[in-house]
Design a protein around this motif. Sequence first.
Motif, PDB file in Angstrom:
ATOM      1  N   ALA A  24       0.852  -1.064  -0.026  1.00  0.00           N
ATOM      2  CA  ALA A  24       0.049  -0.086  -0.110  1.00  0.00           C
ATOM      3  C   ALA A  24       0.813   1.362  -0.084  1.00  0.00           C
ATOM      4  CB  ALA A  24      -0.851  -0.189   1.187  1.00  0.00           C
ATOM      5  N   ASN A  25       0.542   2.012  -1.055  1.00  0.00           N
ATOM      6  CA  ASN A  25       1.630   3.332  -1.214  1.00  0.00           C
ATOM      7  C   ASN A  25       0.676   4.326  -0.641  1.00  0.00           C
ATOM      8  OD1 ASN A  25       3.804   1.768  -2.492  1.00  0.00           O
ATOM      9  ND2 ASN A  25       2.592   1.719  -4.344  1.00  0.00           N
ATOM     10  N   SER A  26       0.920   4.996   0.318  1.00  0.00           N
ATOM     11  CA  SER A  26      -0.105   5.944   0.892  1.00  0.00           C
ATOM     12  C   SER A  26       0.336   7.125   0.491  1.00  0.00           C
ATOM     13  CB  SER A  26       0.166   5.946   2.528  1.00  0.00           C
ATOM     14  OG  SER A  26       1.191   6.315   2.803  1.00  0.00           O
ATOM     15  N   GLY A  27       1.307   7.295  -0.060  1.00  0.00           N
ATOM     16  CA  GLY A  27       1.892   8.702  -0.695  1.00  0.00           C
ATOM     17  C   GLY A  27       1.324   8.831  -2.142  1.00  0.00           C
ATOM     18  N   PRO A  48      -4.739   1.420  -8.759  1.00  0.00           N
ATOM     19  CA  PRO A  48      -4.933   2.877  -8.384  1.00  0.00           C
ATOM     20  C   PRO A  48      -5.937   2.661  -7.283  1.00  0.00           C
ATOM     21  CG  PRO A  48      -5.349   2.768 -10.742  1.00  0.00           C
ATOM     22  CD  PRO A  48      -5.076   1.510 -10.500  1.00  0.00           C
ATOM     23  N   THR A  49      -6.129   3.425  -6.144  1.00  0.00           N
ATOM     24  CA  THR A  49      -6.960   3.355  -4.968  1.00  0.00           C
ATOM     25  C   THR A  49      -7.484   4.528  -4.637  1.00  0.00           C
ATOM     26  OG1 THR A  49      -5.211   3.725  -3.501  1.00  0.00           O
ATOM     27  CG2 THR A  49      -5.589   1.505  -4.200  1.00  0.00           C
ATOM     28  N   ASP A  50      -8.620   4.770  -3.682  1.00  0.00           N
ATOM     29  CA  ASP A  50      -8.716   5.984  -3.132  1.00  0.00           C
ATOM     30  C   ASP A  50      -7.697   6.516  -2.383  1.00  0.00           C
ATOM     31  OD1 ASP A  50     -11.236   5.567  -4.281  1.00  0.00           O
ATOM     32  OD2 ASP A  50     -12.326   5.380  -2.367  1.00  0.00           O
ATOM     33  N   VAL A  98      -8.233  -3.330   0.737  1.00  0.00           N
ATOM     34  CA  VAL A  98      -7.429  -2.058   1.055  1.00  0.00           C
ATOM     35  C   VAL A  98      -8.221  -1.048   1.945  1.00  0.00           C
ATOM     36  CG1 VAL A  98      -6.001  -0.196  -0.103  1.00  0.00           C
ATOM     37  CG2 VAL A  98      -6.459  -2.429  -0.829  1.00  0.00           C
ATOM     38  N   VAL A  99      -7.541  -0.746   3.055  1.00  0.00           N
ATOM     39  CA  VAL A  99      -8.112   0.660   3.851  1.00  0.00           C
ATOM     40  C   VAL A  99      -7.370   1.883   3.327  1.00  0.00           C
ATOM     41  CG1 VAL A  99      -8.016   1.489   6.216  1.00  0.00           C
ATOM     42  CG2 VAL A  99      -8.559  -0.837   5.884  1.00  0.00           C
ATOM     43  N   ASN A 100      -8.531   2.761   3.059  1.00  0.00           N
ATOM     44  CA  ASN A 100      -7.893   4.104   2.549  1.00  0.00           C
ATOM     45  C   ASN A 100      -8.322   5.197   3.404  1.00  0.00           C
ATOM     46  OD1 ASN A 100      -7.190   3.189  -0.150  1.00  0.00           O
ATOM     47  ND2 ASN A 100      -9.397   2.576  -0.291  1.00  0.00           N
ATOM     48  N   ARG A 101      -7.088   5.684   4.224  1.00  0.00           N
ATOM     49  CA  ARG A 101      -7.593   6.535   5.437  1.00  0.00           C
ATOM     50  C   ARG A 101      -8.160   7.840   5.187  1.00  0.00           C
ATOM     51  NH1 ARG A 101      -4.424   9.905   9.007  1.00  0.00           N
ATOM     52  NH2 ARG A 101      -5.109   9.643  11.268  1.00  0.00           N
ATOM     53  N   ALA A 102      -7.480   8.514   4.134  1.00  0.00           N
ATOM     54  CA  ALA A 102      -7.929   9.835   3.731  1.00  0.00           C
ATOM     55  C   ALA A 102      -9.237   9.601   2.798  1.00  0.00           C
ATOM     56  CB  ALA A 102      -6.926  10.773   3.203  1.00  0.00           C
ATOM     57  N   ALA A 123     -11.346   7.636   3.334  1.00  0.00           N
ATOM     58  CA  ALA A 123     -12.592   7.320   4.012  1.00  0.00           C
ATOM     59  C   ALA A 123     -13.195   5.919   3.118  1.00  0.00           C
ATOM     60  CB  ALA A 123     -13.699   8.267   4.004  1.00  0.00           C
ATOM     61  N   SER A 124     -12.635   4.811   3.036  1.00  0.00           N
ATOM     62  CA  SER A 124     -13.090   3.867   2.218  1.00  0.00           C
ATOM     63  C   SER A 124     -12.609   2.659   2.547  1.00  0.00           C
ATOM     64  CB  SER A 124     -13.306   4.203   0.876  1.00  0.00           C
ATOM     65  OG  SER A 124     -12.132   3.952   0.082  1.00  0.00           O
ATOM     66  N   VAL A 125     -13.189   1.442   2.242  1.00  0.00           N
ATOM     67  CA  VAL A 125     -12.665   0.077   1.955  1.00  0.00           C
ATOM     68  C   VAL A 125     -12.652  -0.277   0.563  1.00  0.00           C
ATOM     69  CG1 VAL A 125     -12.395  -2.248   2.809  1.00  0.00           C
ATOM     70  CG2 VAL A 125     -12.694  -0.389   4.629  1.00  0.00           C
ATOM     71  N   GLN A 126     -11.528  -0.879   0.023  1.00  0.00           N
ATOM     72  CA  GLN A 126     -11.890  -1.198  -1.341  1.00  0.00           C
ATOM     73  C   GLN A 126     -11.375  -2.623  -1.610  1.00  0.00           C
ATOM     74  OE1 GLN A 126      -9.640   2.178  -3.247  1.00  0.00           O
ATOM     75  NE2 GLN A 126     -11.390   2.275  -4.527  1.00  0.00           N
ATOM     76  N   ARG A 127     -12.061  -3.469  -2.492  1.00  0.00           N
ATOM     77  CA  ARG A 127     -11.700  -4.798  -2.662  1.00  0.00           C
ATOM     78  C   ARG A 127     -11.379  -5.032  -4.363  1.00  0.00           C
ATOM     79  NH1 ARG A 127     -16.638  -8.762  -1.152  1.00  0.00           N
ATOM     80  NH2 ARG A 127     -15.270 -10.332  -2.283  1.00  0.00           N
TER      81      ARG A 127
END
Length: 466
Positions: free
Chosen positions: A97-100, A120-122, A138-142, A144-148
């Motif tokens: 998970a690349n948060s940046g 690509p993710t949220d 995947v948990v996307n902090r900023a 505000a979602s979970v993606q599968r």
Amino acid sequence: MRRTAAALLAVGFGLAAAIGVAGPAMADSEPIATGGWPYRVVVSPDGSRVYATVALVGGGEVAVIDPATSTVLQHAPVGAEPIGLTTDSTGRWIYVANSGSNTISVLDADAGFAVAATIPTDAQPYEVWLSDDATLWVVNRAGASVQRFDVTDPGTPGAAVTIPMDQLPTGITGSPDGAYVFVSRSGGSLMSRISTADNSVVTSAGGLLDQAYTVEMFAGLVYATSWVAHEITVVDPDTLTRVGGFASDVVTRGMAMSPDGSRLYVALDGSASVRIIDPATLAVTPVPDPAPVTFAVRPNPDGVAVNPFTGDVFVGNHQGASVSRAGTPSIVAPVDVTVTDGETATFSTRFHATVDSYRWQVSRNGGASWTDIPGTEVPVYNYDTDPNPSYSLPATLADDGAQFRVVVDAVLFGGEVESDAAVLTVNEVLAPTGADAEELFTSLGVGAVLIAAGVLVRTRARLRRT
């Protein structure tokens, strides 16, 4: 390297042998330098590799570590500010998970850890969890979602299915059967349970978790650490209610359980240490332990992982630019030394994994028995001040054939471990005599012979043969 019989027995007693050890009980031995800012760590399914996400200025990578030698084999480039990662059951595919950069990097271990796909993710993907090697969560902090994502073919992932999840989701884990996913939401101190069958969401009452950081599932219960609260919260996955916890005196970060379930390892961010907790001491209203059992690591420990085969613990030190390894010490054995009578002989070693003390021993009967060498015991070992432990002695002919070894003590990981032995050979210096001397005087001259007399070496064994 050998372990004593007492040490082998001590492993089976778990924490019992360590009770009463307060504060950082052991110093960190030779950290595995990763550079950058490490976050999470995972161990490959076969135990042969350890992976750590490492944030770099403007980028990121995964450090590929050989746990047998405590060395970084490769730095695999990924996206910016990588945090969470996981592997599939085969160990071939690693998801990062690349948060940046708002992406997931899919690394192929069989292709030299090249990026096989970028998903690509949220915004700000923080953690990942893999269900049955087929579904990546995947948990996307900023965001505000979970993606599968369907990753049946990791090289060509399916489209995202997005589940809204406000209140800053941060951690994710799942049940062993893959039926449910659990998400900690630090903004509202909540936990949500998602059905993997239909994506339906059930959420706990507020205040269950105090700004949770990471979540893991052990022995049918969900454990959560905290950004703020000095506590680990334990939750019933069916009712999403608190069933207990463990108190801490500093902020808790990552955690992992020993293979036998007898030890919970928790990274303590403010004290550069990892605490060892007996899960049997779970308490509904926990109180701080006056004598917590811990071992020291490097500044700001974050992720924790355990090798399921060896029980070794690996810790990502975010501000320490390294990964620490705790477990049964691996000793780089001293090597054989040959000197001339009167010269100094030096034996050196290095330690991998944590130890708390060491001493040197000598055997003068071919290894049949060993004696501690007075003055060589170091009761509290510290890598920073003693990276290459050594023992030196002015060698004499009486030391010829003696063997030397180092013995380390790892109180929390099995007791004493002995290195392989190194042999000291001491040669005798003799001036040339008889025909040798006459020949030298004739061919070289007096001055050259005097020089030769100082460097001509004959071993005692050779003299005995002649």
